[in-house]
Design an enzyme around this catalytic site. Structure first.
Site, mmCIF file in Angstrom:
data_model
loop_
_atom_site.group_PDB
_atom_site.id
_atom_site.type_symbol
_atom_site.label_atom_id
_atom_site.label_comp_id
_atom_site.label_asym_id
_atom_site.label_seq_id
_atom_site.Cartn_x
_atom_site.Cartn_y
_atom_site.Cartn_z
ATOM 1 C CB THR A 63 19.159 -0.380 2.430
ATOM 2 O OG1 THR A 63 18.848 0.820 3.155
ATOM 3 C CG2 THR A 63 20.355 -0.138 1.534
ATOM 4 C CE LYS A 67 14.631 -0.575 3.801
ATOM 5 N NZ LYS A 67 14.262 -0.171 5.160
ATOM 6 C CG ASP A 103 12.808 -2.226 9.298
ATOM 7 O OD1 ASP A 103 13.933 -2.658 9.609
ATOM 8 O OD2 ASP A 103 12.619 -1.450 8.340
ATOM 9 C CB THR A 155 3.475 14.661 3.023
ATOM 10 O OG1 THR A 155 4.726 15.308 2.779
ATOM 11 C CG2 THR A 155 2.627 14.701 1.771
#
Ligand SMILES: NC(=O)c1ccc[n+]([C@@H]2O[C@H](COP(=O)([O-])OP(=O)(O)OC[C@H]3O[C@@H](n4cnc5c(N)ncnc54)[C@H](OP(=O)(O)O)[C@@H]3O)[C@@H](O)[C@H]2O)c1
Length: 278
Positions: A63, A67, A103, A155
């Site tokens: 985590t 990563k 994920d 951003t």
């Protein structure tokens, strides 16, 4: 078989619910082994991944903030890990360290379980955020046949970089355009950290969304984010971040312990109780 050991590596890592998830499965399938937390300070992660076996592990989850380093430290990687650019799951095959990113697949499995009618190619998807979580979900959607992802990030440069990375399927927009350009999307996803306990709220109007739009949040603490509550108040289908967390854990467990574990209501209730108990 001798006991096998896996862990979650991060900094900090005390908040991670992964030991609860894997601990439940180890017990349920009567597997001799363990799954623990390893707090590894920035700068020490590459050495740690390099001596995973000496540390007694067959693999680990990874985590924040390690990563990216996890993918770089691996000798081999899945197509998902390379496409997303970061890894959340490592395992040893002989002397070779493998990296995967689970994920995107975890997100889609939970989405399909919650809204079985979801058709990835049927309409555009709006994604808020351009970090690792967003890239994982975008990869999963494109793999599943998604054709148009509209990406909004505070951003702008980061959104542009992600759009370039996934050449073709992803278009970057300014953060301020997120309401106007989401009128016709079939799925809206919050992949920012906004709405998380302790973080500012996500400001995202939902009135303009189509009545069939699905609203998903990657944030799972709190379980019912203000975004999901607003979606339900508008009678839109809402998909929480916890299901993704549970499903993304499945491939790692299979690699380390040899059993494909099931995501059940019982497991979910255990994690919900933990989240609600603080
Ligand atoms: N459910 C699951 O299994 C799962 C899996 C992965 C991630 N997550 C969750 O997803 C969220 C994002 O994780 P990540 O790993 O992608 O994090 P990350 O790489 O740090 O990215 C954070 C994102 O949030 C945006 N952001 C932060 N503060 C903001 C603000 N004040 N206004 C607008 N945008 C803001 C950032 O925008 P900038 O680029 O402008 O900084 C960036 O796009 C976290 O809540 C994480 O817990 C959940």
């Amino acid at each position: 078989m001798s006991p096998r050991h896996a862990c979650i590596v991060g900094w900090p890592v005390a908040h991670s619910r992964s030991p609860l998830i894997h601990g439940h499965w180890l017990k349920k399938y009567a597997i001799a082994g363990s799954y623990t937390r390893r707090a590894v300070a920035p700068g020490e992660e590459v050495a740690f991944f390099g001596r995973l076996r000496e540390e007694g592990f067959v693999g680990c989850n990874v985590t924040i903030p390690h990563k990216g380093a996890a993918l770089a430290a691996a000798h081999a990687s899945t197509e998902s890990a390379r496409a997303v650019g970061v890894a959340n799951t490592l395992w040893l095959e002989g002397d070779r360290l493998w990296a995967d990113n689970t994920d995107g697949a975890g997100f889609l499995q939970h989405l399909r379980a919650t809204v079985p009618t979801f058709a990835p190619a049927a309409s555009a998807v709006a994604v808020l955020g351009a970090g690792g979580g967003a890239r994982g979900v975008i990869h999963g959607l494109l793999q599943a046949g998604g054709r148009e992802v509209r990406l909004f990030n505070r951003t702008r440069d980061r959104a542009d970089a992600v759009a370039r990375h996934f050449a073709g399927g992803v278009k970057a927009y300014n953060w301020q355009e997120r309401a106007d350009r989401s009128r016709d999307v079939g799925l809206l996803i919050n992949a920012t950290s906004l709405g998380m306990q302790g973080a500012p709220a996500l400001e995202m109007p939902l009135a303009q969304l189509d009545a069939r739009c699905i609203v998903a949040d990657l944030v799972y603490v709190p379980l019912e984010t203000p975004l999901l509550a607003a979606a339900r108040a508008r009678d839109l289908a809402a998909v929480d971040g916890l299901g993704m967390l549970l499903h993304q854990a499945v491939p790692g467990f299979k690699r380390w312990f040899g059993v494909t574990p099931e995501v059940t209501d019982e497991l979910r209730a255990i994690i919900v109780a933990n989240i609600e108990g603080g």
